[in-house]
Design a protein around this motif. Sequence first.
Motif, PDB file in Angstrom:
ATOM      1  N   GLY B 248      12.686  38.133  10.339  1.00  0.00           N
ATOM      2  CA  GLY B 248      14.025  37.576  10.220  1.00  0.00           C
ATOM      3  C   GLY B 248      14.691  37.391  11.572  1.00  0.00           C
ATOM      4  O   GLY B 248      15.192  36.313  11.888  1.00  0.00           O
ATOM      5  N   PHE B 249      14.676  38.443  12.383  1.00  0.00           N
ATOM      6  CA  PHE B 249      15.435  38.412  13.638  1.00  0.00           C
ATOM      7  C   PHE B 249      14.799  37.507  14.677  1.00  0.00           C
ATOM      8  O   PHE B 249      15.461  36.667  15.280  1.00  0.00           O
ATOM      9  N   VAL B 250      13.501  37.739  14.895  1.00  0.00           N
ATOM     10  CA  VAL B 250      12.877  37.088  16.039  1.00  0.00           C
ATOM     11  C   VAL B 250      12.311  35.724  15.667  1.00  0.00           C
ATOM     12  O   VAL B 250      12.512  34.744  16.369  1.00  0.00           O
ATOM     13  N   HIS B 251      11.610  35.668  14.539  1.00  0.00           N
ATOM     14  CA  HIS B 251      10.961  34.402  14.216  1.00  0.00           C
ATOM     15  C   HIS B 251      11.926  33.396  13.592  1.00  0.00           C
ATOM     16  O   HIS B 251      12.035  32.266  14.053  1.00  0.00           O
ATOM     17  N   LEU B 252      12.643  33.813  12.540  1.00  0.00           N
ATOM     18  CA  LEU B 252      13.474  32.839  11.831  1.00  0.00           C
ATOM     19  C   LEU B 252      14.850  32.696  12.462  1.00  0.00           C
ATOM     20  O   LEU B 252      15.371  31.589  12.592  1.00  0.00           O
ATOM     21  N   GLY B 253      15.476  33.812  12.795  1.00  0.00           N
ATOM     22  CA  GLY B 253      16.834  33.745  13.334  1.00  0.00           C
ATOM     23  C   GLY B 253      17.872  33.666  12.228  1.00  0.00           C
ATOM     24  O   GLY B 253      18.870  34.354  12.261  1.00  0.00           O
ATOM     25  N   ALA B 254      17.632  32.801  11.257  1.00  0.00           N
ATOM     26  CA  ALA B 254      18.520  32.733  10.097  1.00  0.00           C
ATOM     27  C   ALA B 254      17.630  32.644   8.865  1.00  0.00           C
ATOM     28  O   ALA B 254      16.634  31.938   8.884  1.00  0.00           O
ATOM     29  N   TRP B 255      17.985  33.386   7.825  1.00  0.00           N
ATOM     30  CA  TRP B 255      17.077  33.378   6.679  1.00  0.00           C
ATOM     31  C   TRP B 255      17.832  33.637   5.390  1.00  0.00           C
ATOM     32  O   TRP B 255      18.990  34.040   5.392  1.00  0.00           O
ATOM     33  N   GLU B 256      17.157  33.368   4.297  1.00  0.00           N
ATOM     34  CA  GLU B 256      17.679  33.685   2.975  1.00  0.00           C
ATOM     35  C   GLU B 256      16.550  34.350   2.184  1.00  0.00           C
ATOM     36  O   GLU B 256      15.411  34.383   2.671  1.00  0.00           O
ATOM     37  N   PRO B 257      16.846  34.886   1.002  1.00  0.00           N
ATOM     38  CA  PRO B 257      15.808  35.663   0.306  1.00  0.00           C
ATOM     39  C   PRO B 257      14.506  34.907   0.110  1.00  0.00           C
ATOM     40  O   PRO B 257      13.446  35.512   0.048  1.00  0.00           O
ATOM     41  N   ALA B 258      14.572  33.577   0.038  1.00  0.00           N
ATOM     42  CA  ALA B 258      13.345  32.811  -0.199  1.00  0.00           C
ATOM     43  C   ALA B 258      12.303  33.045   0.887  1.00  0.00           C
ATOM     44  O   ALA B 258      11.108  32.843   0.664  1.00  0.00           O
ATOM     45  N   ALA B 259      12.760  33.473   2.077  1.00  0.00           N
ATOM     46  CA  ALA B 259      11.805  33.723   3.158  1.00  0.00           C
ATOM     47  C   ALA B 259      10.889  34.890   2.814  1.00  0.00           C
ATOM     48  O   ALA B 259       9.825  35.043   3.409  1.00  0.00           O
ATOM     49  N   PHE B 260      11.307  35.709   1.869  1.00  0.00           N
ATOM     50  CA  PHE B 260      10.506  36.887   1.501  1.00  0.00           C
ATOM     51  C   PHE B 260      10.150  36.832   0.023  1.00  0.00           C
ATOM     52  O   PHE B 260      10.231  37.819  -0.688  1.00  0.00           O
ATOM     53  N   SER B 261       9.785  35.655  -0.429  1.00  0.00           N
ATOM     54  CA  SER B 261       9.544  35.484  -1.857  1.00  0.00           C
ATOM     55  C   SER B 261       8.180  36.048  -2.241  1.00  0.00           C
ATOM     56  O   SER B 261       7.451  36.580  -1.409  1.00  0.00           O
ATOM     57  N   ILE B 262       7.871  35.898  -3.497  1.00  0.00           N
ATOM     58  CA  ILE B 262       6.615  36.442  -4.006  1.00  0.00           C
ATOM     59  C   ILE B 262       5.416  35.769  -3.350  1.00  0.00           C
ATOM     60  O   ILE B 262       4.354  36.369  -3.193  1.00  0.00           O
ATOM     61  N   ASP B 263       5.614  34.519  -2.907  1.00  0.00           N
ATOM     62  CA  ASP B 263       4.518  33.844  -2.214  1.00  0.00           C
ATOM     63  C   ASP B 263       4.132  34.586  -0.942  1.00  0.00           C
ATOM     64  O   ASP B 263       2.962  34.657  -0.580  1.00  0.00           O
ATOM     65  N   ARG B 264       5.139  35.108  -0.263  1.00  0.00           N
ATOM     66  CA  ARG B 264       4.867  35.874   0.944  1.00  0.00           C
ATOM     67  C   ARG B 264       4.024  37.104   0.599  1.00  0.00           C
ATOM     68  O   ARG B 264       3.086  37.444   1.311  1.00  0.00           O
ATOM     69  N   SER B 265       4.360  37.749  -0.522  1.00  0.00           N
ATOM     70  CA  SER B 265       3.593  38.930  -0.926  1.00  0.00           C
ATOM     71  C   SER B 265       2.132  38.581  -1.155  1.00  0.00           C
ATOM     72  O   SER B 265       1.232  39.279  -0.700  1.00  0.00           O
ATOM     73  N   PHE B 266       1.927  37.464  -1.871  1.00  0.00           N
ATOM     74  CA  PHE B 266       0.549  37.061  -2.140  1.00  0.00           C
ATOM     75  C   PHE B 266      -0.163  36.710  -0.846  1.00  0.00           C
ATOM     76  O   PHE B 266      -1.314  37.077  -0.626  1.00  0.00           O
ATOM     77  N   GLN B 267       0.560  35.988   0.020  1.00  0.00           N
ATOM     78  CA  GLN B 267      -0.032  35.583   1.285  1.00  0.00           C
ATOM     79  C   GLN B 267      -0.527  36.813   2.060  1.00  0.00           C
ATOM     80  O   GLN B 267      -1.642  36.825   2.584  1.00  0.00           O
ATOM     81  N   LEU B 268       0.312  37.844   2.087  1.00  0.00           N
ATOM     82  CA  LEU B 268      -0.075  39.045   2.824  1.00  0.00           C
ATOM     83  C   LEU B 268      -1.252  39.744   2.161  1.00  0.00           C
ATOM     84  O   LEU B 268      -2.145  40.241   2.837  1.00  0.00           O
ATOM     85  N   LEU B 269      -1.243  39.747   0.836  1.00  0.00           N
ATOM     86  CA  LEU B 269      -2.367  40.377   0.147  1.00  0.00           C
ATOM     87  C   LEU B 269      -3.665  39.627   0.472  1.00  0.00           C
ATOM     88  O   LEU B 269      -4.708  40.242   0.693  1.00  0.00           O
ATOM     89  N   PHE B 270      -3.556  38.302   0.527  1.00  0.00           N
ATOM     90  CA  PHE B 270      -4.746  37.511   0.868  1.00  0.00           C
ATOM     91  C   PHE B 270      -5.216  37.815   2.277  1.00  0.00           C
ATOM     92  O   PHE B 270      -6.418  37.903   2.536  1.00  0.00           O
ATOM     93  N   MET B 271      -4.269  37.983   3.186  1.00  0.00           N
ATOM     94  CA  MET B 271      -4.656  38.329   4.556  1.00  0.00           C
ATOM     95  C   MET B 271      -5.468  39.613   4.554  1.00  0.00           C
ATOM     96  O   MET B 271      -6.480  39.728   5.247  1.00  0.00           O
ATOM     97  N   VAL B 272      -4.986  40.563   3.774  1.00  0.00           N
ATOM     98  CA  VAL B 272      -5.658  41.855   3.762  1.00  0.00           C
ATOM     99  C   VAL B 272      -7.052  41.728   3.148  1.00  0.00           C
ATOM    100  O   VAL B 272      -8.018  42.299   3.652  1.00  0.00           O
ATOM    101  N   ILE B 273      -7.155  40.955   2.078  1.00  0.00           N
ATOM    102  CA  ILE B 273      -8.466  40.813   1.434  1.00  0.00           C
ATOM    103  C   ILE B 273      -9.421  40.056   2.345  1.00  0.00           C
ATOM    104  O   ILE B 273     -10.561  40.477   2.568  1.00  0.00           O
ATOM    105  N   ILE B 274      -8.966  38.934   2.875  1.00  0.00           N
ATOM    106  CA  ILE B 274      -9.863  38.127   3.695  1.00  0.00           C
ATOM    107  C   ILE B 274     -10.183  38.842   4.998  1.00  0.00           C
ATOM    108  O   ILE B 274     -11.312  38.838   5.473  1.00  0.00           O
TER     109      ILE B 274
END
Lengths: 309, 354
Positions: B248-274
């Motif tokens: 939020g602070f460094v990369h986006l600067g301004a954000w809303e809850p959508a920046a941390f949506s469920i897609d982000r969760s899946f994306q991170l899980l995929f990173m971990v699996i791959i």
Amino acid sequence: MGFFLETLFGGLMVGMLYSLIAIGFVLIYKASGVFNFAQGAMVLFAALAMARFAEWFPQWFGFESQVLANILAFIAAMGVMVIVAWLIERLALSKLVNQEGITLLMATLGIAYFLDGVGQTIFGNDIYKIDIGMPKEPLMVLQGTFQGGLLLSQEDLVAALVAAGLVVVLAIFFQKTATGRALRAVADDHQAAQSIGIPLKRIWVIVWSVAGFSALVAGIIWGSKLGVQFSLSLVALKALPVVILGGLTSIPGAIIGGLLIGVGEKLSEIYLGPMLGGGIEIWFAYVLALVFLLVRPQGLFGEKIIDRV
Amino acid sequence: MFYRENGQFKSSYRADQQIFPIAQDRIAILVLLLVAFIVVPLGVSDYWMRAILTPFLILSLAALGLNILVGYCGQISLGTGAFMAVGAYAAYNFQVRIDGMPLIASLLLGGLCATVIGVLFGIPSLRIKGLYLAVATLAAQFFTDWAFLRIQWFTNNSSSGSVSVAGLNVFGVPIESPVQKYLFCLIFVVVFALLAKNLVRSAIGREWMAMRDMDVAAAVIGIRPVYAKLTAFAVSSFIVGVAGALWGFVHLGAWEPAAFSIDRSFQLLFMVIIGGLGSIMGSFFGAAFIVLLPLFLNQLPGWLGFSISTALASHLETMIFGALIVFFLIVEPHGLARLWSTGKEKLRLWPFPH
């Protein structure tokens, strides 16, 4: 009172639709021990196939009849779902036999993404409509009892009837046929089932096809209500707490869980929502399921199969 | 021939227990760090720095946190986005509500708030596991999504529902340009990676792994499940929360809850699996892979001389992600990290195959 009852019935009807999707989860879990995260993607895929085939067939074969188009599209979509089931078994599940549940869960997550991508690539990503001629006009009942009567959607009533029919058919299939028995054996223990000669591969194709069928039915009903679009695959996220609440292995549990969540959601939105700032529908089901898990981890009707830790 | 430990004798326990027991590894890591800290800021364009390297670093950090939970402790979580959001919004509140709050302190406090929420949502893991837990963590996801959207207090009553931070600086040094942002994130990532690496080698790390491999057996040999699981949730969500605050602070600067949506969760899980379940290195591989793959997919049609629409490109992306997940689970359940260590093993024996 009339308003309360209307909300209640609205909730019941929405809950019925959740149950339809939840049944798909339960089927696969019951019969193969896999928690199928891809059920939502399958609903979207099936509904997309149905909507697009019904649009394409009249153009391709040059006929007008909407009914014929729907019937052909239904058959074709079912065919597609069987092929999908076969491919999933072939390419993914058969390679993951006897793996831990968690691996299979993550594999179905992958399948969900894949199906979402493929479905929208082949069938497009606009909003499509499915028109199977469901009655749209709301029904006015009990006008004598309450002032203003009760407004019920006929569409929802039809959906509820279809869901009930689906459940009866599935129950008979599971309890009375040899295939159903084999499915239950596989669910209990893959290896044991295999060793007494149950063809695991064929069973998995069958069960995924059946789940595809229930996804198709759910997709058609949701689709004709709301239109077929990507958000349909998110509706399935609503069905997750339903199965948790009802118990993963119980079809009646899926129905009752769905009804509870549907009603709970609507009532909480109306009566608690204003106090909390509204929009609590999004998480209500999950928090309900979460609280319930702490009290009774196996769900309302689930078998006690979770090993306690 | 060049990569083996022959002749590298250890004469103390300290030397025997270091993170990289082979001298070549230590040199390689040093070189890597030097490149990351000196060469990259000098030689990489601002676009790459801002759009690729900084997100990569922050997502690696988040994946690292998630890997501790999923990879090391075996508690599957689909609520990573929620913990990132908690970190980000908590850090934001510390920043705006307390005058003169140092940036680093608010980031870390954001992480601490995420820890509290993480432990809270980790409590169900004491009774349930596997997919039930996945659903429980989804509850965290939906709940925070809603809370940060609806509860005005969290966003400091901002009318648009989005929050923004500006004028970041640490000890008087501004964090404004892409290079500064990159270096700031890099320091965080390096420190946390080192801490995490040491943590998973320590007693508590072993407890997590025992818990993951067989919880009943672990309990029998005297590991307290409550303690092991909740510490995994705590450490994991702390790191994820800090990553969220950085995002939020460094990369986006301004954000809303959508920046941390469920897609982000899946994306991170995929990173971990791959990348590799249960591997610190793997978190970086996974993040690199998932950050770079969309770029590659967008460029590929251009290189091959035809063009595809953005919609099709994004569908292809989802498809390829999905297929890769399944592929990795079947072929290499330990992900890219395992390929890396296989490569190293081969290199140790080279040129003789045995």
